[in-house]
Design an enzyme around this catalytic site. Sequence first.
Site, PDB file in Angstrom:
ATOM      1  N   SER A  25     -42.754  40.301 -34.240  1.00 19.92           N
ATOM      2  CA  SER A  25     -41.389  39.941 -34.625  1.00 19.92           C
ATOM      3  C   SER A  25     -40.916  38.864 -33.666  1.00 19.92           C
ATOM      4  O   SER A  25     -41.651  37.899 -33.418  1.00 19.92           O
ATOM      5  CB  SER A  25     -40.488  41.178 -34.601  1.00 19.92           C
ATOM      6  OG  SER A  25     -39.193  40.848 -35.055  1.00 19.92           O
ATOM      7  N   HIS A  52     -41.599  39.422 -38.987  1.00 19.73           N
ATOM      8  CA  HIS A  52     -40.270  39.467 -39.591  1.00 19.73           C
ATOM      9  C   HIS A  52     -39.798  38.048 -39.853  1.00 19.73           C
ATOM     10  O   HIS A  52     -39.520  37.298 -38.917  1.00 19.73           O
ATOM     11  CB  HIS A  52     -39.284  40.187 -38.672  1.00 19.73           C
ATOM     12  CG  HIS A  52     -39.598  41.635 -38.502  1.00 19.73           C
ATOM     13  ND1 HIS A  52     -38.873  42.467 -37.687  1.00 19.73           N
ATOM     14  CD2 HIS A  52     -40.548  42.421 -39.063  1.00 19.73           C
ATOM     15  CE1 HIS A  52     -39.377  43.689 -37.741  1.00 19.73           C
ATOM     16  NE2 HIS A  52     -40.399  43.683 -38.559  1.00 19.73           N
ATOM     17  N   ASP A 144     -40.410  48.775 -35.406  1.00 22.99           N
ATOM     18  CA  ASP A 144     -41.320  48.607 -36.535  1.00 22.99           C
ATOM     19  C   ASP A 144     -42.763  48.609 -36.033  1.00 22.99           C
ATOM     20  O   ASP A 144     -43.093  47.946 -35.056  1.00 22.99           O
ATOM     21  CB  ASP A 144     -41.008  47.283 -37.252  1.00 22.99           C
ATOM     22  CG  ASP A 144     -41.700  47.191 -38.595  1.00 22.99           C
ATOM     23  OD1 ASP A 144     -42.248  48.212 -39.047  1.00 22.99           O
ATOM     24  OD2 ASP A 144     -41.688  46.095 -39.195  1.00 22.99           O
TER      25      ASP A 144
END
Length: 854
Positions: A25, A52, A144
């Site tokens: 991310s 992301h 995540d």
Amino acid sequence: MLASATADAVPEAPAATRIVGLGASAGGLDALEQFLAHVPPASGLAYIVVQHLDPTHKAMLTELLQRITLMPVREAQDAMPVLADSVYVIAPNSELTVHRGVLHMAQSLQPRGRRLPIDVLFCSLARDQGERAIGVVLSGMGADGSLGLQAIKAVGGITLAQAPESAQFDSMPRQAITGGFVDIVATPDELANRILQVVRAPASPRAAARRLDAAVGAEDNVLATILGLLRDRSKHDLSMYKPSVLTRRIERRVAVHSLGSMSEYAAFLLQNPQELDLLFKEMLIGVTSFFRDPLVWQQLEDRILPDLLQRAGAGAHLRAWVVGCSTGEEAYSLAIVFREIVADLDPALAPTLQIFATDLSADAIALARRGIYAARVVDEISAQRRARFFVAQGEAYVVAKDVREMVLFAQQDLLLDPPFTKLDMLSCRNLMIYFNGPLQRRLMPLFHYSLRPGGILLLGGSETIGRAQGLFAPLDLKSRCYQRSDGASSIASMNLSMQRHFAARTQAQETNVTPPNTPAPNLQALADQLILQKLAPATVLVNDQGDIIYISGRTGKYLEPAAGRANWNIHVMARPGIRTQVTSAMRTALEEQHDVELSGLSVENDAQLLVDITVRPLNEPKGLAGTMMVVFRERALPLTTKTKRRKSDAAADLVLSDELLRAQAEVRALRQTTRASEEELQAANEELQSTNEELQSANEELTTSKEEAQSMNEELQTINAELHSKLDDLALAQSDMQNLLNSTDIATLFLDSALNVRRFTEKMTRIIHLREGDIGRPLSELASTLNYPALHVDAKETLRTLAFSEKQIASSDGLWFSVRIMPYRTLANVIQGVVITFVDITATKELESRLRKG
């Protein structure tokens, strides 16, 4: 228990290519570049990159990563096969999964802040690849990837994470490491080499066994040695589990430590006893979820549990046992389903259910007792159940109190500890698949013995009752639900070796207690005790709230239990005639710290029973500090003649009448005060409830806003990293172009559409006097050595007609130049000025002049 409530045995992926999932991310671009830069072009693995990304912005990640590696980098598309030595990058606003070695892409339906594409990919890798799955979590915010790594670890795959200190944003790798889901922690440039070491390690246990050290012996001896070390360390025997399961878990640790064989790992365990704790936890890895296998739970809710409740009857107390409960999701799911079934019944007639949930892992039991689960775990539950049975707490959810109270969690070894009995339901799902055949056959009679007649046995999707058809009758073979049969005696059929296990465990835990040497009764102590019982006044010891903590003597004349729920408080138990005075005296004694005497009180307005009460605050001994002693002494009525008694009756009646009026007035005042206090408390309670609801709503909105802002921040971080990399590329391209122009040794002048200077080469300064500060100046204002007064007019004409112009012009210093004027075209074929080049043709002119003269 071992891998309690894990997924059913997962077959190896049919595809030959082994896949590495890379999740990142914010700050992940740099980590991805470091990782891929150290991956050899012919590693034999495929790499899937999930980051992301802003759903509204075209990603440049594919182009940026292609600069780093010689492997082809492609943006993932639906139905694209996964090939070895290739890199696949997720597209914006999508979720990527793998099935049978083929990519499947779907549009993400979750709002920003709730999207977990890394978990989605890792979970699909666990299902598709099984123990061949590899997951890597790199820099990023949030959590995540943690659940995905847990799923990969549960099926025997390899999990890795970037060292938090090397990450630009360490939240994602730190969350995964803290959760215990990571096998290898290293910097991004080291992770690629660690993966290759694990992948290239000998895959066959027999091949590794042939290289075992002679002192340790064959593979079976090595396994027995390791299990013996585990038994000595943890006090739990795992020798009756399937050898294939044990070997696979041990080989994971062998690969993590880059050892060559199980025999080397056994020697490593002898030198590092703390590794035994990690290995034992590895054996107990469990993954579960709420309402796993929805069809099974639907069958329980629609048919099986209602039939069980109907047989039990109204007001029955049912008992259930969830074996191998892991972190508690299945036990809570059973409690929720039961709550929903009895919700419409009369509370006075509704049955109750006590659930016993056990597991061998102490860590899992501790998590289950807390009943706190991450939002991504609870999101799989329907919105109605989530609102009814869970309470939001920050970014997590807590199981509602009434559901938690139904479940009792305990650590238990199913092989050694005595079982729970008199059960109406027993759930043992996806646990026996890890036991060998003899142990599975022993458990069926044990389960039969634990259940009541007609009790329900629930097994996992790949488990059966085996040869125990005489003990259980199938209710629903598809959901693996069975009912206890009453035609056979489970006690007689229980394996005697299992009974010996229980007996040995019980005898080992029980010890003979030597009876204490009680001294002979003391005459003085007995006499003191008799005197206290016969002559001491009735006394109670209370705390500052009036709760009775000790009673001496007979207090029944002055205190009585109140109707309703049992309440041992003197303010409630005092008889009406003395209640108000005792309450007031206790308040005074507590505030002023001195004895308060009450004389001649009539108990329940009975003139024949008068009592003197003393309230004494206690400060010593230290253990009684803050308490009060209330002493009751019954007053004897004076002996008088009947005449005197008759003469004083009128006066006594008048006194009693006055006391009664005062008492009634005091009672009315107290009632009014109490009523006013109740109203104020009720109003305050309503205001607090309203405020609490508003704060809860605001907290939910802030949590949602925080998640969305964090997701947007991560996406902006990714875009910023991509743009920064793109700017570096543009700066490098600009430098290349500038060097190219200077290296041609051709004077070049770039003009915009207004014929102002935009750019020029270094050679140009010898023809037209230009400096850096002249950028933006009109061409007509520049002085030059050329005898070309029409330069500005020709440039304007070229801009108007787009016609190419070329002339040979002499300079004042005796040089000749070929001046070419061309329109400036962009890549989009838009005219945005002109380009003028000056080529030195002096030598050509001199040669031409000599030829003419000759």
